[in-house]
Design a protein around this motif. Sequence first.
Motif, PDB file in Angstrom:
ATOM      1  N   VAL A 127       1.090  -1.425   0.176  1.00 50.81           N
ATOM      2  CA  VAL A 127      -0.232   0.060  -0.210  1.00 50.81           C
ATOM      3  C   VAL A 127       0.883   1.439  -0.171  1.00 50.81           C
ATOM      4  CG1 VAL A 127      -2.108   0.807   1.415  1.00 50.81           C
ATOM      5  CG2 VAL A 127      -1.763  -0.967   1.392  1.00 50.81           C
ATOM      6  N   LEU A 128       1.144   1.487  -1.076  1.00 50.43           N
ATOM      7  CA  LEU A 128       1.826   3.306  -1.134  1.00 50.43           C
ATOM      8  C   LEU A 128       1.045   4.577  -0.693  1.00 50.43           C
ATOM      9  CD1 LEU A 128       2.844   2.032  -5.001  1.00 50.43           C
ATOM     10  CD2 LEU A 128       3.981   1.726  -2.679  1.00 50.43           C
ATOM     11  N   LEU A 129       1.541   4.839   0.800  1.00 47.77           N
ATOM     12  CA  LEU A 129       1.026   5.880   1.354  1.00 47.77           C
ATOM     13  C   LEU A 129       1.678   7.147   0.273  1.00 47.77           C
ATOM     14  CD1 LEU A 129       0.757   3.698   4.990  1.00 47.77           C
ATOM     15  CD2 LEU A 129      -1.243   4.162   3.272  1.00 47.77           C
ATOM     16  N   LEU A 130       0.573   7.982   0.053  1.00 49.95           N
ATOM     17  CA  LEU A 130       1.123   9.311  -0.289  1.00 49.95           C
ATOM     18  C   LEU A 130       0.685  10.406   0.473  1.00 49.95           C
ATOM     19  CD1 LEU A 130       0.110   9.353  -4.321  1.00 49.95           C
ATOM     20  CD2 LEU A 130       1.893   7.642  -3.345  1.00 49.95           C
ATOM     21  N   LYS A 131       2.107  10.235   1.493  1.00 53.27           N
ATOM     22  CA  LYS A 131       1.929  11.043   2.456  1.00 53.27           C
ATOM     23  C   LYS A 131       3.721  10.795   3.130  1.00 53.27           C
ATOM     24  CE  LYS A 131      -0.149   9.924   6.231  1.00 53.27           C
ATOM     25  NZ  LYS A 131       0.539   9.716   7.598  1.00 53.27           N
ATOM     26  N   ASN A 132       3.217  12.307   4.152  1.00 57.38           N
ATOM     27  CA  ASN A 132       5.169  12.508   5.387  1.00 57.38           C
ATOM     28  C   ASN A 132       4.318  11.530   5.963  1.00 57.38           C
ATOM     29  OD1 ASN A 132       5.141  14.481   3.547  1.00 57.38           O
ATOM     30  ND2 ASN A 132       6.590  14.690   4.827  1.00 57.38           N
ATOM     31  N   LYS A 133       5.064  10.491   6.983  1.00 53.25           N
ATOM     32  CA  LYS A 133       4.832   9.673   7.918  1.00 53.25           C
ATOM     33  C   LYS A 133       4.564  10.524   8.858  1.00 53.25           C
ATOM     34  CE  LYS A 133       6.734   5.543  10.118  1.00 53.25           C
ATOM     35  NZ  LYS A 133       8.043   4.962  10.583  1.00 53.25           N
ATOM     36  N   THR A 134       3.629  10.716   9.766  1.00 58.79           N
ATOM     37  CA  THR A 134       3.090  10.742  11.332  1.00 58.79           C
ATOM     38  C   THR A 134       4.480  10.862  12.061  1.00 58.79           C
ATOM     39  OG1 THR A 134       0.912  10.879  10.376  1.00 58.79           O
ATOM     40  CG2 THR A 134       1.763  11.940  12.575  1.00 58.79           C
ATOM     41  N   ALA A 135       4.825  11.852  12.434  1.00 63.17           N
ATOM     42  CA  ALA A 135       6.434  11.404  13.357  1.00 63.17           C
ATOM     43  C   ALA A 135       5.337  11.154  15.880  1.00 63.17           C
ATOM     44  CB  ALA A 135       6.302  13.682  14.072  1.00 63.17           C
ATOM     45  N   GLN A 136       5.960  10.455  15.890  1.00 63.43           N
ATOM     46  CA  GLN A 136       6.224   9.389  16.878  1.00 63.43           C
ATOM     47  C   GLN A 136       4.939   7.947  16.348  1.00 63.43           C
ATOM     48  OE1 GLN A 136       4.031  12.627  19.447  1.00 63.43           O
ATOM     49  NE2 GLN A 136       5.352  13.998  19.719  1.00 63.43           N
ATOM     50  N   LEU A 137       3.863   8.282  15.540  1.00 57.46           N
ATOM     51  CA  LEU A 137       3.071   7.043  15.937  1.00 57.46           C
ATOM     52  C   LEU A 137       1.975   7.528  14.227  1.00 57.46           C
ATOM     53  CD1 LEU A 137       2.279   4.527  16.816  1.00 57.46           C
ATOM     54  CD2 LEU A 137       0.434   6.092  18.003  1.00 57.46           C
ATOM     55  N   ASP A 138       2.144   6.496  13.632  1.00 58.63           N
ATOM     56  CA  ASP A 138       1.531   7.155  11.915  1.00 58.63           C
ATOM     57  C   ASP A 138       0.689   5.427  12.492  1.00 58.63           C
ATOM     58  OD1 ASP A 138       0.567   6.110   9.924  1.00 58.63           O
ATOM     59  OD2 ASP A 138       1.694   8.288   9.429  1.00 58.63           O
ATOM     60  N   LYS A 139      -0.435   5.945  12.448  1.00 60.24           N
ATOM     61  CA  LYS A 139      -1.751   4.399  12.613  1.00 60.24           C
ATOM     62  C   LYS A 139      -1.566   3.764  10.969  1.00 60.24           C
ATOM     63  CE  LYS A 139      -4.753   6.563  16.199  1.00 60.24           C
ATOM     64  NZ  LYS A 139      -5.944   6.590  17.253  1.00 60.24           N
ATOM     65  N   TYR A 140      -2.206   4.526  10.440  1.00 63.47           N
ATOM     66  CA  TYR A 140      -1.478   4.035   9.150  1.00 63.47           C
ATOM     67  C   TYR A 140      -0.541   3.240   8.416  1.00 63.47           C
ATOM     68  CZ  TYR A 140      -5.213   7.933   7.128  1.00 63.47           C
ATOM     69  OH  TYR A 140      -5.802   8.768   7.807  1.00 63.47           O
ATOM     70  N   GLU A 141       0.097   2.872   9.159  1.00 59.56           N
ATOM     71  CA  GLU A 141       1.711   2.090   9.149  1.00 59.56           C
ATOM     72  C   GLU A 141       0.623   0.663  10.287  1.00 59.56           C
ATOM     73  OE1 GLU A 141       6.588   0.955   9.459  1.00 59.56           O
ATOM     74  OE2 GLU A 141       5.093   3.081  10.929  1.00 59.56           O
ATOM     75  N   ILE A 142       0.343   1.287  11.453  1.00 65.08           N
ATOM     76  CA  ILE A 142       0.442   0.194  12.402  1.00 65.08           C
ATOM     77  C   ILE A 142      -1.175  -0.725  11.853  1.00 65.08           C
ATOM     78  CG2 ILE A 142      -0.437   0.140  14.409  1.00 65.08           C
ATOM     79  CD1 ILE A 142       0.657   2.420  15.529  1.00 65.08           C
ATOM     80  N   ALA A 143      -1.998   0.356  11.140  1.00 70.84           N
ATOM     81  CA  ALA A 143      -3.236  -0.194  10.946  1.00 70.84           C
ATOM     82  C   ALA A 143      -2.948  -1.568   9.769  1.00 70.84           C
ATOM     83  CB  ALA A 143      -4.188   0.382  10.494  1.00 70.84           C
TER      84      ALA A 143
END
Length: 261
Positions: free
Chosen positions: A5-21
Amino acid sequence: MKMKVLLLKNKTAQLDKYEIAFEDNGFEPFFIPLIKHTHVPEEIMDLVHDKAYLENLSNIIVTSQRTVECLSESVLPNLTPSLREALLNKTVYAVGPATRDFLLRVGFKTVKGGDDAGTGSILADIIYNDLLAEDDRIDNHRELLLLVGEIRRDIIPVKLSNKGLKVREVVTYKTVDLNDNADRFKDAASPNSWMVLFSPQGTGEILELWKNKLAEDIKIASIGPTTEKYLNENGIQPHVVSAKPDADHLLNAIREYSCKN
């Protein structure tokens, strides 16, 4: 092999819920930053140091996680304990659950909107109704502080101003497109994968590449109706549109599509 899944965004600092999900559900998330963010904390710092202004301020509006990053990394660490506490005790209205959750992790005590406010227009209605419930003389209410990026839509200030509320906009970050977005996307792309659009900014060359060469290999997901409209204007109908702009709804939309197809 895991579906990418190519997420066209900057990874959120501290915690990225998209990555975890996506990781927790057997997908391979891959972030492709499209823009560079630069914090602009000077004006908000000046306002917070203005004792009279800070005491009179009741409500803050935040529409982006980038603003929360600016507050977390460039504002709060540079305040005295008393000023930090005063700022964190203000009521904050947030667009979307991800921004709300980030604000809570940073330390804000009262955050409204979130799940119930997937768009700026909906959040403006929530704010107006909340304030109207407090006092039906809407012009009695103090100025609202709207923290924004340099590039933003004016739905919230226009809607609230038309209803008689005073809104002060303060820029907290600037963004510029990175110059190699299409190349990095092409390098990361693989057959039977998804790309997710979170915002129109920085996606122009990627969409042209997708239409010309990758449409058969990669499906498109939109985080919400605003991005869907942008895709439609470019002659693209996304395969799925997340019912709400958060990781769980996006994941469910992609899973449901994959199961049916």
